[in-house]
Design a protein around this motif. Structure first.
Motif, PDB file in Angstrom:
ATOM      1  N   GLY A 167     -64.834  27.448  91.735  1.00  0.00           N
ATOM      2  CA  GLY A 167     -66.165  26.097  92.723  1.00  0.00           C
ATOM      3  C   GLY A 167     -67.048  25.266  91.900  1.00  0.00           C
ATOM      4  N   ARG A 168     -67.224  26.005  90.801  1.00  0.00           N
ATOM      5  CA  ARG A 168     -68.246  25.189  89.220  1.00  0.00           C
ATOM      6  C   ARG A 168     -66.899  24.083  88.590  1.00  0.00           C
ATOM      7  N   VAL A 169     -68.000  22.817  88.279  1.00  0.00           N
ATOM      8  CA  VAL A 169     -67.473  21.825  87.095  1.00  0.00           C
ATOM      9  C   VAL A 169     -67.747  22.588  85.812  1.00  0.00           C
ATOM     10  N   VAL A 170     -66.844  22.301  85.039  1.00  0.00           N
ATOM     11  CA  VAL A 170     -66.793  23.236  83.731  1.00  0.00           C
ATOM     12  C   VAL A 170     -66.038  22.577  82.503  1.00  0.00           C
ATOM     13  N   ALA A 171     -65.819  21.344  82.931  1.00  0.00           N
ATOM     14  CA  ALA A 171     -65.875  20.334  82.063  1.00  0.00           C
ATOM     15  C   ALA A 171     -65.798  18.930  82.982  1.00  0.00           C
ATOM     16  N   ASP A 172     -66.103  17.717  82.273  1.00  0.00           N
ATOM     17  CA  ASP A 172     -66.298  16.677  82.686  1.00  0.00           C
ATOM     18  C   ASP A 172     -66.257  15.934  82.085  1.00  0.00           C
ATOM     19  N   GLY A 173     -65.178  14.334  82.319  1.00  0.00           N
ATOM     20  CA  GLY A 173     -65.182  13.054  80.965  1.00  0.00           C
ATOM     21  C   GLY A 173     -63.791  12.805  81.467  1.00  0.00           C
ATOM     22  N   PRO A 174     -63.498  12.194  80.561  1.00  0.00           N
ATOM     23  CA  PRO A 174     -62.559  10.832  79.811  1.00  0.00           C
ATOM     24  C   PRO A 174     -61.202  11.493  80.435  1.00  0.00           C
ATOM     25  N   VAL A 175     -60.317  11.324  80.339  1.00  0.00           N
ATOM     26  CA  VAL A 175     -58.805  12.406  80.989  1.00  0.00           C
ATOM     27  C   VAL A 175     -58.453  12.126  79.683  1.00  0.00           C
ATOM     28  N   GLU A 176     -58.814  11.609  78.256  1.00  0.00           N
ATOM     29  CA  GLU A 176     -57.434  11.650  76.954  1.00  0.00           C
ATOM     30  C   GLU A 176     -58.785  13.068  76.447  1.00  0.00           C
ATOM     31  N   GLU A 177     -59.524  13.651  76.642  1.00  0.00           N
ATOM     32  CA  GLU A 177     -60.612  13.500  75.786  1.00  0.00           C
ATOM     33  C   GLU A 177     -60.527  15.592  76.285  1.00  0.00           C
ATOM     34  N   ILE A 178     -60.604  15.402  78.098  1.00  0.00           N
ATOM     35  CA  ILE A 178     -59.560  16.543  78.295  1.00  0.00           C
ATOM     36  C   ILE A 178     -58.861  17.438  78.504  1.00  0.00           C
ATOM     37  N   LEU A 179     -57.969  16.141  78.203  1.00  0.00           N
ATOM     38  CA  LEU A 179     -56.372  16.661  78.334  1.00  0.00           C
ATOM     39  C   LEU A 179     -56.012  16.872  76.323  1.00  0.00           C
ATOM     40  N   SER A 180     -57.324  16.539  75.307  1.00  0.00           N
ATOM     41  CA  SER A 180     -56.963  17.034  73.890  1.00  0.00           C
ATOM     42  C   SER A 180     -57.425  17.825  73.085  1.00  0.00           C
ATOM     43  N   ASP A 181     -58.103  18.988  75.088  1.00  0.00           N
ATOM     44  CA  ASP A 181     -58.915  20.169  73.990  1.00  0.00           C
ATOM     45  C   ASP A 181     -58.004  21.379  74.553  1.00  0.00           C
ATOM     46  N   ARG A 182     -57.066  22.106  73.612  1.00  0.00           N
ATOM     47  CA  ARG A 182     -56.222  22.919  74.245  1.00  0.00           C
ATOM     48  C   ARG A 182     -57.289  23.770  74.648  1.00  0.00           C
ATOM     49  N   GLN A 183     -57.679  24.470  74.015  1.00  0.00           N
ATOM     50  CA  GLN A 183     -58.656  24.887  73.638  1.00  0.00           C
ATOM     51  C   GLN A 183     -59.335  25.684  75.737  1.00  0.00           C
ATOM     52  N   LEU A 184     -59.850  24.314  75.803  1.00  0.00           N
ATOM     53  CA  LEU A 184     -60.636  23.900  77.244  1.00  0.00           C
ATOM     54  C   LEU A 184     -59.623  24.288  78.072  1.00  0.00           C
ATOM     55  N   LEU A 185     -58.369  24.056  77.857  1.00  0.00           N
ATOM     56  CA  LEU A 185     -56.899  23.585  79.013  1.00  0.00           C
ATOM     57  C   LEU A 185     -56.821  25.708  79.172  1.00  0.00           C
ATOM     58  N   GLU A 186     -56.800  26.139  78.182  1.00  0.00           N
ATOM     59  CA  GLU A 186     -56.195  27.157  78.044  1.00  0.00           C
ATOM     60  C   GLU A 186     -56.992  28.373  78.793  1.00  0.00           C
ATOM     61  N   ALA A 187     -58.049  28.161  78.709  1.00  0.00           N
ATOM     62  CA  ALA A 187     -59.393  28.828  79.285  1.00  0.00           C
ATOM     63  C   ALA A 187     -59.684  28.501  80.715  1.00  0.00           C
ATOM     64  N   ASN A 188     -58.907  27.527  80.991  1.00  0.00           N
ATOM     65  CA  ASN A 188     -58.641  27.782  82.523  1.00  0.00           C
ATOM     66  C   ASN A 188     -57.848  27.483  82.805  1.00  0.00           C
ATOM     67  N   ASN A 189     -56.515  28.230  82.364  1.00  0.00           N
ATOM     68  CA  ASN A 189     -55.248  28.707  82.785  1.00  0.00           C
ATOM     69  C   ASN A 189     -54.189  27.314  83.070  1.00  0.00           C
ATOM     70  N   LEU A 190     -54.619  26.101  82.671  1.00  0.00           N
ATOM     71  CA  LEU A 190     -54.419  24.805  82.133  1.00  0.00           C
ATOM     72  C   LEU A 190     -53.322  24.299  80.865  1.00  0.00           C
ATOM     73  N   GLU A 191     -52.516  23.897  81.510  1.00  0.00           N
ATOM     74  CA  GLU A 191     -51.375  22.857  80.762  1.00  0.00           C
ATOM     75  C   GLU A 191     -51.247  21.673  80.894  1.00  0.00           C
ATOM     76  N   LEU A 192     -50.806  20.723  79.695  1.00  0.00           N
ATOM     77  CA  LEU A 192     -50.197  19.211  79.215  1.00  0.00           C
ATOM     78  C   LEU A 192     -49.188  19.230  80.887  1.00  0.00           C
ATOM     79  N   PRO A 193     -49.244  18.448  81.817  1.00  0.00           N
ATOM     80  CA  PRO A 193     -48.365  17.890  82.249  1.00  0.00           C
ATOM     81  C   PRO A 193     -46.875  18.086  81.216  1.00  0.00           C
ATOM     82  N   LEU A 194     -45.613  18.018  81.795  1.00  0.00           N
ATOM     83  CA  LEU A 194     -44.524  18.607  80.666  1.00  0.00           C
ATOM     84  C   LEU A 194     -44.526  17.125  80.142  1.00  0.00           C
ATOM     85  N   SER A 195     -44.333  16.226  81.121  1.00  0.00           N
ATOM     86  CA  SER A 195     -44.353  14.831  81.114  1.00  0.00           C
ATOM     87  C   SER A 195     -44.895  14.486  79.242  1.00  0.00           C
ATOM     88  N   LEU A 196     -46.166  14.940  79.025  1.00  0.00           N
ATOM     89  CA  LEU A 196     -46.893  14.595  77.646  1.00  0.00           C
ATOM     90  C   LEU A 196     -46.746  15.714  76.744  1.00  0.00           C
TER      91      LEU A 196
END
Length: 112
Positions: free
Chosen positions: A7-36
């Motif tokens: 329920g809290r915003v943990v990151a807000d920014g340009p898509v390229e910036e968010i998707l290039s931050d592997r540590q941020l994605l992993e910390a939030n149990n996310l991964e890049l779409p397979l196509s990327l």
């Protein structure tokens, strides 16, 4: 792009910036779409389309089990609230979801 966790915003920014931050994605149990994703193979080179599909099927199968557990949890909640019809529907969804496991496994075998 925003990442929301519990329920809290943990990151807000340009898509390229968010998707290039592997540590941020992993910390939030996310991964890049397979196509990327560009996956390197042990044998050298990158993953071909059938290998990507196999990986995707494996991913879907893993989440299939999680979804089934969630449907059953919500069925229990619906039942405790006296919503028998809803609980029965959720149990049916859980059963149908679990029946897909064998199809995922067969599709993964055919990909090999």
């Amino acid at each position: 792009m925003r990442i929301i966790k519990e329920g809290r915003v943990v990151a807000d920014g340009p898509v390229e910036e968010i998707l290039s931050d592997r540590q941020l994605l992993e910390a939030n149990n996310l991964e890049l779409p397979l196509s990327l994703q560009k996956r390197e193979l042990l044998s050298g080179g990158t993953m071909d389309d059938i290998s990507k599909l196999h990986h995707l099927l494996q991913h879907w199968a893993e989440h299939n089990e999680e979804h089934t557990r969630t449907y059953l949890q919500w069925a229990g909640k619906a039942e405790s609230l006296g919503r028998k019809e809803l609980a029965d529907l959720l149990k049916k969804i859980a059963d149908d979801t679990m029946s897909m496991d064998s199809l995922f496994k067969k599709a993964m075998e055919v990909c090999r």
